[in-house]
Design a protein around this motif. Structure first.
Motif, PDB file in Angstrom:
ATOM      1  N   GLY A 143      37.662  37.356  40.144  1.00 49.42           N
ATOM      2  CA  GLY A 143      38.784  38.155  40.380  1.00 49.42           C
ATOM      3  C   GLY A 143      39.044  38.148  42.039  1.00 49.42           C
ATOM      4  O   GLY A 143      38.581  37.690  42.894  1.00 49.42           O
ATOM      5  N   ILE A 144      40.201  38.902  42.287  1.00 49.51           N
ATOM      6  CA  ILE A 144      40.735  39.302  43.667  1.00 49.51           C
ATOM      7  C   ILE A 144      40.923  40.694  43.600  1.00 49.51           C
ATOM      8  O   ILE A 144      41.234  41.316  42.610  1.00 49.51           O
ATOM      9  CB  ILE A 144      41.933  38.478  44.199  1.00 49.51           C
ATOM     10  CG1 ILE A 144      43.131  38.515  42.971  1.00 49.51           C
ATOM     11  CG2 ILE A 144      41.452  36.923  44.281  1.00 49.51           C
ATOM     12  CD1 ILE A 144      44.227  37.851  43.873  1.00 49.51           C
ATOM     13  N   ARG A 145      40.886  41.243  44.554  1.00 49.27           N
ATOM     14  CA  ARG A 145      41.447  42.804  44.878  1.00 49.27           C
ATOM     15  C   ARG A 145      42.430  42.848  46.124  1.00 49.27           C
ATOM     16  O   ARG A 145      42.309  42.189  47.241  1.00 49.27           O
ATOM     17  CB  ARG A 145      40.123  43.628  45.252  1.00 49.27           C
ATOM     18  CG  ARG A 145      40.287  44.981  45.299  1.00 49.27           C
ATOM     19  CD  ARG A 145      39.213  45.673  45.863  1.00 49.27           C
ATOM     20  NE  ARG A 145      38.709  44.952  47.093  1.00 49.27           N
ATOM     21  CZ  ARG A 145      37.101  44.549  47.064  1.00 49.27           C
ATOM     22  NH1 ARG A 145      36.504  44.925  46.014  1.00 49.27           N
ATOM     23  NH2 ARG A 145      36.826  43.923  48.167  1.00 49.27           N
ATOM     24  N   ASP A 146      43.639  43.398  45.558  1.00 46.13           N
ATOM     25  CA  ASP A 146      44.739  43.490  46.531  1.00 46.13           C
ATOM     26  C   ASP A 146      44.438  44.480  47.435  1.00 46.13           C
ATOM     27  O   ASP A 146      43.496  45.501  47.451  1.00 46.13           O
ATOM     28  CB  ASP A 146      46.072  43.402  46.168  1.00 46.13           C
ATOM     29  CG  ASP A 146      46.312  44.746  45.445  1.00 46.13           C
ATOM     30  OD1 ASP A 146      45.637  45.860  45.567  1.00 46.13           O
ATOM     31  OD2 ASP A 146      47.619  44.824  44.660  1.00 46.13           O
ATOM     32  N   ALA A 147      45.234  44.787  48.497  1.00 44.05           N
ATOM     33  CA  ALA A 147      45.148  45.940  49.624  1.00 44.05           C
ATOM     34  C   ALA A 147      45.183  47.115  49.024  1.00 44.05           C
ATOM     35  O   ALA A 147      44.485  48.050  49.616  1.00 44.05           O
ATOM     36  CB  ALA A 147      46.309  45.702  50.604  1.00 44.05           C
ATOM     37  N   ASP A 148      45.674  47.293  47.871  1.00 42.74           N
ATOM     38  CA  ASP A 148      45.805  48.809  47.266  1.00 42.74           C
ATOM     39  C   ASP A 148      44.409  49.194  46.318  1.00 42.74           C
ATOM     40  O   ASP A 148      44.439  50.128  45.611  1.00 42.74           O
ATOM     41  CB  ASP A 148      46.957  48.771  46.314  1.00 42.74           C
ATOM     42  CG  ASP A 148      48.110  48.595  47.328  1.00 42.74           C
ATOM     43  OD1 ASP A 148      48.149  49.220  48.439  1.00 42.74           O
ATOM     44  OD2 ASP A 148      49.259  48.325  46.662  1.00 42.74           O
ATOM     45  N   GLY A 149      43.846  47.896  46.392  1.00 44.39           N
ATOM     46  CA  GLY A 149      42.397  48.214  45.501  1.00 44.39           C
ATOM     47  C   GLY A 149      42.707  47.727  44.223  1.00 44.39           C
ATOM     48  O   GLY A 149      41.791  48.220  43.111  1.00 44.39           O
ATOM     49  N   TYR A 150      43.874  47.107  43.620  1.00 44.33           N
ATOM     50  CA  TYR A 150      43.977  46.539  42.176  1.00 44.33           C
ATOM     51  C   TYR A 150      43.159  45.344  42.042  1.00 44.33           C
ATOM     52  O   TYR A 150      43.406  44.213  42.915  1.00 44.33           O
ATOM     53  CB  TYR A 150      45.479  46.481  41.992  1.00 44.33           C
ATOM     54  CG  TYR A 150      46.194  47.809  41.637  1.00 44.33           C
ATOM     55  CD1 TYR A 150      46.354  48.616  42.745  1.00 44.33           C
ATOM     56  CD2 TYR A 150      46.547  48.048  40.288  1.00 44.33           C
ATOM     57  CE1 TYR A 150      47.089  49.781  42.533  1.00 44.33           C
ATOM     58  CE2 TYR A 150      47.216  49.200  40.137  1.00 44.33           C
ATOM     59  CZ  TYR A 150      47.354  50.432  41.107  1.00 44.33           C
ATOM     60  OH  TYR A 150      48.024  51.382  41.022  1.00 44.33           O
ATOM     61  N   TYR A 151      42.583  45.083  41.001  1.00 48.21           N
ATOM     62  CA  TYR A 151      42.035  43.769  40.569  1.00 48.21           C
ATOM     63  C   TYR A 151      42.523  42.893  39.957  1.00 48.21           C
ATOM     64  O   TYR A 151      43.597  43.324  39.127  1.00 48.21           O
ATOM     65  CB  TYR A 151      40.529  44.106  40.173  1.00 48.21           C
ATOM     66  CG  TYR A 151      39.588  44.697  41.043  1.00 48.21           C
ATOM     67  CD1 TYR A 151      38.594  43.673  41.443  1.00 48.21           C
ATOM     68  CD2 TYR A 151      39.414  45.937  41.239  1.00 48.21           C
ATOM     69  CE1 TYR A 151      37.474  44.196  42.404  1.00 48.21           C
ATOM     70  CE2 TYR A 151      38.380  46.424  42.080  1.00 48.21           C
ATOM     71  CZ  TYR A 151      37.512  45.434  42.643  1.00 48.21           C
ATOM     72  OH  TYR A 151      36.539  45.954  43.548  1.00 48.21           O
ATOM     73  N   PHE A 152      42.585  41.734  39.998  1.00 48.42           N
ATOM     74  CA  PHE A 152      43.202  40.620  39.234  1.00 48.42           C
ATOM     75  C   PHE A 152      42.130  39.831  38.639  1.00 48.42           C
ATOM     76  O   PHE A 152      41.440  39.053  39.593  1.00 48.42           O
ATOM     77  CB  PHE A 152      44.070  40.003  40.082  1.00 48.42           C
ATOM     78  CG  PHE A 152      45.421  40.762  40.171  1.00 48.42           C
ATOM     79  CD1 PHE A 152      46.657  40.706  39.818  1.00 48.42           C
ATOM     80  CD2 PHE A 152      45.353  41.751  41.569  1.00 48.42           C
ATOM     81  CE1 PHE A 152      47.805  41.570  39.951  1.00 48.42           C
ATOM     82  CE2 PHE A 152      46.474  42.391  41.742  1.00 48.42           C
ATOM     83  CZ  PHE A 152      47.825  42.467  41.192  1.00 48.42           C
ATOM     84  N   ILE A 153      42.226  39.592  37.433  1.00 45.87           N
ATOM     85  CA  ILE A 153      40.816  38.831  36.746  1.00 45.87           C
ATOM     86  C   ILE A 153      41.621  37.344  36.551  1.00 45.87           C
ATOM     87  O   ILE A 153      42.569  37.179  36.242  1.00 45.87           O
ATOM     88  CB  ILE A 153      40.633  39.221  35.512  1.00 45.87           C
ATOM     89  CG1 ILE A 153      39.974  40.579  35.520  1.00 45.87           C
ATOM     90  CG2 ILE A 153      39.474  38.365  34.838  1.00 45.87           C
ATOM     91  CD1 ILE A 153      38.552  40.788  36.287  1.00 45.87           C
ATOM     92  N   LEU A 154      40.897  36.422  37.363  1.00 47.45           N
ATOM     93  CA  LEU A 154      41.287  35.071  37.616  1.00 47.45           C
ATOM     94  C   LEU A 154      40.692  33.988  36.390  1.00 47.45           C
ATOM     95  O   LEU A 154      40.863  32.962  36.461  1.00 47.45           O
ATOM     96  CB  LEU A 154      41.167  34.406  38.904  1.00 47.45           C
ATOM     97  CG  LEU A 154      42.000  35.159  40.010  1.00 47.45           C
ATOM     98  CD1 LEU A 154      41.181  34.552  41.327  1.00 47.45           C
ATOM     99  CD2 LEU A 154      43.236  35.258  39.835  1.00 47.45           C
TER     100      LEU A 154
END
Ligand code: ATP
Ligand code: MG
Length: 473
Positions: A325-336
């Motif tokens: 996963g990654i987490r953007d600057a707003d704290g939202y995760y994206f599962i890769l």
């Protein structure tokens, strides 16, 4: 005691259960004393004298019997349930009683925002964790009515779910991306044919929700689509929007932020170091202790529990989800995608999920699976298998090649030529587990001419055969 029925129904055809049950009992070391059978009138049954009893006869007799609660410790196991078997042999998840109740009750309020007296509709199956948590226990603990639907989302037509929403004034609905991709192949007018004014939101979980699919269903229904990420192991969401706590905006492609109770971290897969900056790619992990509701252990195998889940990062006891996963600057995760699903093409590490997302943006592609296949020159290459929205547009080799070229262009533009699949093949259906998860490991094995391994969780063997036929010279 075992409770069962004569048969279930799939696509309008009865699936007899009793012969399967008898076979399972004959294999079992510990035989049940009694089998209680509901006769739905779908398939004849041979009853075993002294063991099998028909529910119909007993119901009348016991209808007014008051059965007292059985008090147990909070840590008393409530059930064991197996993971989907997408990446290998399913793991038996053992869950407690008290913590699970607390977790579900809180999630009904803080995540799903369902109220007593309303109706909840989860399209899952009670054989899977979503069904356990959110067809049965969660809604009932919250004082909601719950709909248990047996059948396909396309029978008698693709509007069946929405007709149920109208009929029972459903306020909260829960389904899976795989089902939405099935609906995508149906007439979109069915999404607006029924009165959906009672419905507040549609929650989806179980696999990555790609942006085009999220956008399609969100625009079609005119309702918020909330992706949530979790595992059989956790029993309830790890990542979601918690609109019952504070209103947060959905970002398409993201299941949201860490849910209360989960100390979610992204870790470097090699060093185990925590990645704190925005948009860094790491393994999604949870610092112990896990919140209430999560698994106690692997059924009868504490060692496997510790070794599988807690020891993947050197020198550190931390729960690994085995997803990137990654987490953007707003704290939202994206599962890769899963840590297994990373491929190495000529020294570049690529997530198969990223390639799938890019291909799925093509207007005639309903769903796609990308796997890594061994290649003498490049180490691995990506191979794509796609299901078309409108198969009538691809009728011969020339039109298939033309579409393949369009897909190549899309991937080149999004990710660069290195991510371009070696081939894009068109199939009518992808091999999936019974809970609708794509069996990429089986596809990869078939592409490499290897034994696909344990296929007991696979739904439809014809789907894998189709791929085998395509790739076998
Ligand atoms: P097994 O563990 O036996 O290989 P499985 O991991 O598919 O099977 P489940 O517990 O049913 O078994 O699925 C959990 C997994 O599903 C997660 O680890 C993740 O890979 C995927 N998943 C679930 N929800 C989401 C979501 N919202 N977005 C992306 N991936 C998801
Ligand atoms: Mg898993």
């Amino acid at each position: 005691m075992i409770v069962s029925a004569d048969a279930g129904s799939r696509g309008g055809k009865p699936v007899p259960y009793k012969p399967l049950l008898d076979e399972a009992i004959s294999l079992s070391k510990y035989k049940p004393e009694a089998v209680l059978l509901v006769d739905r009138g779908m398939s004849a049954m041979n009853l075993v004298a002294g063991r099998d009893q028909l529910w119909g006869n007993l119901r009348e007799k016991h209808l007014r019997t008051v059965v007292p609660c059985e008090w147990v410790d909070a840590t008393h196991p409530s059930y064991t349930l197996y993971t989907s078997g997408t990446t290998g042999k399913p793991k038996g998840v053992q869950r407690d009683t008290g913590g699970y109740c607390v977790a579900l009750a809180a999630s009904m309020k803080h995540i799903y925002a369902g109220n007593a007296g309303e109706t909840y509709f989860s399209t899952s199956d009670i054989g899977w964790v979503v069904g356990h948590s959110y067809i049965i226990y969660g809604p009932l603990i919250a004082g909601m009515a719950t709909i248990m639907y047996e059948g396909l989302p396309t029978r008698p037509d693709g509007g069946i779910w929405w007709s149920l929403v109208e009929k029972y004034k459903v306020t909260v609905m829960f389904s899976a991306p795989t089902a939405v991709r099935v609906l995508k192949k149906q007439d979109p007018a069915l999404l607006t044919k029924y009165d959906l004014s009672s419905l507040r939101a549609l929650f989806l979980a179980g696999e990555p929700l790609d942006e085009p699919t999220a956008q399609w269903i969100s625009a079609g229904l005119g309702k918020p689509i909330i992706d949530n990420y979790w595992q059989t192991e956790t029993g309830w969401p790890i990542l979601s929007l918690c609109n019952g706590v504070e209103q947060a905006k959905s970002k398409f492609g993201s299941p949201g932020k860490a849910v209360y109770g989960y100390d979610v971290k992204l870790l470097d897969d090699q060093t185990g170091e925590e990645l704190v900056g925005p948009n860094q790619k790491g393994v999604v992990a949870v610092e112990g202790p896990l919140p209430p509701g999560c698994m106690q252990t692997v059924w009868r195998d504490d060692e496997r529990f510790v070794n599988t889940y807690w020891k993947s990062v050197p020198g550190k006891l931390v729960y690994s989800t085995f997803d990137w996963g990654i987490r953007d600057a707003d704290g939202y995760y994206f599962i890769l995608g899963r840590t297994d699903d990373v491929i190495n093409v000529a020294g570049h590490r690529l997530g198969t999920r990223e390639i799938e997302e890019s291909i799925a943006a093509h207007p005639n592609i309903a769903e796609v699976a990308v796997v890594g296949v061994a290649d003498q020159l490049k180490g691995q290459v990506a191979m794509a298998f796609a299901v078309l929205k409108n198969p009538a547009l691809v009728t011969d080799d020339a039109s298939a090649l033309a579409l393949e070229a369009e897909v190549f262009k899309l991937v080149d533009k999004d990710l660069g030529a290195v991510a371009r699949p070696a081939r894009v093949r068109f199939v009518t259906v992808l091999p999936k587990t019974r809970s609708g998860k794509c069996l990429r490991r089986a596809i990869a094995a078939v592409c490499e001419g290897r034994d696909p391994g344990d296929l007991t969780t696979m739904d439809d063997p014809a789907a894998l055969q189709q791929i085998k036929d395509l790739v076998t010279p």
